[in-house]
Design a protein around this motif. Structure first.
Motif, PDB file in Angstrom:
ATOM      1  N   UNK A  27     -19.418  -1.730   3.192  1.00 14.03           N
ATOM      2  CA  UNK A  27     -18.567  -2.606   2.625  1.00 14.03           C
ATOM      3  C   UNK A  27     -17.455  -3.106   3.715  1.00 14.03           C
ATOM      4  N   UNK A  28     -17.052  -2.501   4.482  1.00 16.77           N
ATOM      5  CA  UNK A  28     -16.156  -2.965   5.583  1.00 16.77           C
ATOM      6  C   UNK A  28     -16.832  -4.056   6.266  1.00 16.77           C
ATOM      7  N   UNK A  29     -18.195  -4.077   6.609  1.00 19.78           N
ATOM      8  CA  UNK A  29     -18.763  -4.891   7.343  1.00 19.78           C
ATOM      9  C   UNK A  29     -18.857  -6.238   6.423  1.00 19.78           C
ATOM     10  N   UNK A  30     -19.053  -6.302   5.357  1.00 21.03           N
ATOM     11  CA  UNK A  30     -19.269  -7.237   4.238  1.00 21.03           C
ATOM     12  C   UNK A  30     -17.861  -8.051   4.240  1.00 21.03           C
ATOM     13  N   UNK A  52      -9.275  -9.344  16.468  1.00 19.14           N
ATOM     14  CA  UNK A  52      -8.064  -8.389  15.944  1.00 19.14           C
ATOM     15  C   UNK A  52      -8.387  -7.233  16.586  1.00 19.14           C
ATOM     16  N   UNK A  53      -7.167  -6.596  16.826  1.00 20.34           N
ATOM     17  CA  UNK A  53      -6.970  -5.289  17.495  1.00 20.34           C
ATOM     18  C   UNK A  53      -7.877  -4.426  16.403  1.00 20.34           C
ATOM     19  N   UNK A  57      -7.177  -4.258  12.317  1.00 20.11           N
ATOM     20  CA  UNK A  57      -8.430  -4.177  11.396  1.00 20.11           C
ATOM     21  C   UNK A  57      -8.282  -3.137  10.367  1.00 20.11           C
ATOM     22  N   UNK A  58      -8.161  -1.676  10.988  1.00 18.82           N
ATOM     23  CA  UNK A  58      -8.148  -0.654  10.134  1.00 18.82           C
ATOM     24  C   UNK A  58      -7.067  -0.530   9.188  1.00 18.82           C
ATOM     25  N   UNK A  59      -5.710  -1.133   9.548  1.00 20.10           N
ATOM     26  CA  UNK A  59      -4.627  -1.172   8.579  1.00 20.10           C
ATOM     27  C   UNK A  59      -5.203  -2.072   7.566  1.00 20.10           C
ATOM     28  N   UNK A  60      -5.672  -3.335   7.591  1.00 25.63           N
ATOM     29  CA  UNK A  60      -6.192  -4.336   7.054  1.00 25.63           C
ATOM     30  C   UNK A  60      -7.081  -3.587   5.858  1.00 25.63           C
ATOM     31  N   UNK A  61      -8.020  -3.202   6.218  1.00 18.67           N
ATOM     32  CA  UNK A  61      -9.216  -2.418   5.656  1.00 18.67           C
ATOM     33  C   UNK A  61      -8.514  -1.378   4.827  1.00 18.67           C
ATOM     34  N   UNK A  62      -7.491  -0.656   5.317  1.00 18.83           N
ATOM     35  CA  UNK A  62      -7.140   0.529   4.503  1.00 18.83           C
ATOM     36  C   UNK A  62      -6.156  -0.066   3.301  1.00 18.83           C
ATOM     37  N   UNK A  63      -5.558  -1.096   3.502  1.00 21.16           N
ATOM     38  CA  UNK A  63      -4.621  -1.748   2.536  1.00 21.16           C
ATOM     39  C   UNK A  63      -5.482  -2.360   1.561  1.00 21.16           C
ATOM     40  N   UNK A  64      -6.737  -3.205   1.884  1.00 27.44           N
ATOM     41  CA  UNK A  64      -7.473  -3.728   0.882  1.00 27.44           C
ATOM     42  C   UNK A  64      -8.128  -2.706  -0.083  1.00 27.44           C
ATOM     43  N   UNK A  65      -8.746  -1.609   0.673  1.00 28.91           N
ATOM     44  CA  UNK A  65      -9.389  -0.498  -0.278  1.00 28.91           C
ATOM     45  C   UNK A  65      -8.449  -0.055  -0.992  1.00 28.91           C
ATOM     46  N   UNK A  74       1.307  -7.464   5.249  1.00 24.79           N
ATOM     47  CA  UNK A  74       1.709  -7.253   6.536  1.00 24.79           C
ATOM     48  C   UNK A  74       0.609  -6.829   7.879  1.00 24.79           C
ATOM     49  N   UNK A  75      -0.469  -6.280   7.282  1.00 25.53           N
ATOM     50  CA  UNK A  75      -1.484  -6.174   8.113  1.00 25.53           C
ATOM     51  C   UNK A  75      -1.968  -7.493   8.739  1.00 25.53           C
ATOM     52  N   UNK A  76      -2.310  -8.387   7.917  1.00 29.74           N
ATOM     53  CA  UNK A  76      -2.702  -9.675   8.237  1.00 29.74           C
ATOM     54  C   UNK A  76      -1.698 -10.735   8.858  1.00 29.74           C
ATOM     55  N   UNK A  77      -0.865 -10.197   9.637  1.00 28.97           N
ATOM     56  CA  UNK A  77       0.153 -11.104  10.391  1.00 28.97           C
ATOM     57  C   UNK A  77      -0.465 -12.165  11.095  1.00 28.97           C
ATOM     58  N   UNK A  78      -1.581 -11.547  11.746  1.00 26.07           N
ATOM     59  CA  UNK A  78      -1.935 -12.448  12.932  1.00 26.07           C
ATOM     60  C   UNK A  78      -2.564 -13.718  12.493  1.00 26.07           C
ATOM     61  N   UNK A  79      -3.089 -13.852  11.070  1.00 27.35           N
ATOM     62  CA  UNK A  79      -3.764 -14.901  10.678  1.00 27.35           C
ATOM     63  C   UNK A  79      -3.154 -15.302   9.158  1.00 27.35           C
ATOM     64  N   UNK A  80      -2.581 -14.518   8.510  1.00 26.36           N
ATOM     65  CA  UNK A  80      -2.141 -14.922   7.049  1.00 26.36           C
ATOM     66  C   UNK A  80      -1.664 -16.152   7.051  1.00 26.36           C
TER      67      UNK A  80
END
Length: 183
Positions: A27-30, A52-53, A57-65, A74-80
């Motif tokens: 799911x994370x890969x997808x 992405x560091x 990426x872990x913060x982004x995925x954890x927040x998404x889940x 907040x975790x997507x600051x580098x590209x949002x």
């Protein structure tokens, strides 16, 4: 999937087939593959997702889940901001055109469900009413009023533009997923 296949039959019998060894979180890969595709469509490069560091990426995925929108933002600051203000975005339309019943052993045949992925130019097709865009993409002459249209299970007005829908109802991977079901 529920919006597309809703048949009232529960529980569903699911079969997951992997084309490679099960070594991680598919799911994370997808999710990150979809994010890279959306990034490439929007900016012409997926480099900011690819590089992405790991901590980000872990913060982004954890927040998404967890469904925590502000933490995700907040975790997507580098590209949002790049994605939010992009001139192009992805729309994937899933369409089921008939009353075929679900075969709990074999699932749905690809002839019963179609999927279209479109790169939408925000200043052109993006301003088009969703009704006209879907009629063009699905190549239908009939009115869409008889179809059930949803985004994340939410019915939406066809008069909204694709840009409006994308800004309001896009998925965390910055793709707008529309489900169309004819009765």
């Amino acid at each position: 999937v529920y919006d597309l296949l809703e048949s009232g039959e529960i529980p569903w019998k699911l079969t997951v087939k992997c084309t490679r060894d099960h070594q991680g979180d598919e799911a994370r890969d997808q999710f990150f593959n979809a994010l890279k595709a959306a990034s490439y469509a929007a900016t012409g490069s997926a480099q900011h997702v690819i590089t992405m560091p790991t901590a980000e990426a872990n913060k982004l995925w954890d927040a998404c889940r967890a469904g925590k929108r502000q933490e995700y933002k907040d975790a997507a600051t580098s590209f949002h901001d790049k994605m939010e203000n992009a001139q192009r975005f992805l729309v994937r339309v899933f369409c089921r055109r008939n009353k075929q019943k679900l075969d709990s052993d074999r699932g749905w045949s690809s002839k019963h469900i179609e999927s279209k992925l479109k790169v939408v130019a925000a200043e052109k097709e993006g301003l088009m009413q969703t009704r006209q865009a879907l009629k063009d993409w699905l190549q239908v002459d009939t009115d869409l009023e008889t179809a059930r249209l949803t985004i994340a299970g939410i019915p939406f007005p066809l008069e909204l533009s694709l840009v409006q829908l994308w800004r309001l109802l896009r998925a965390p991977d910055y793709t707008l997923y529309i489900v169309v079901r004819w009765p």
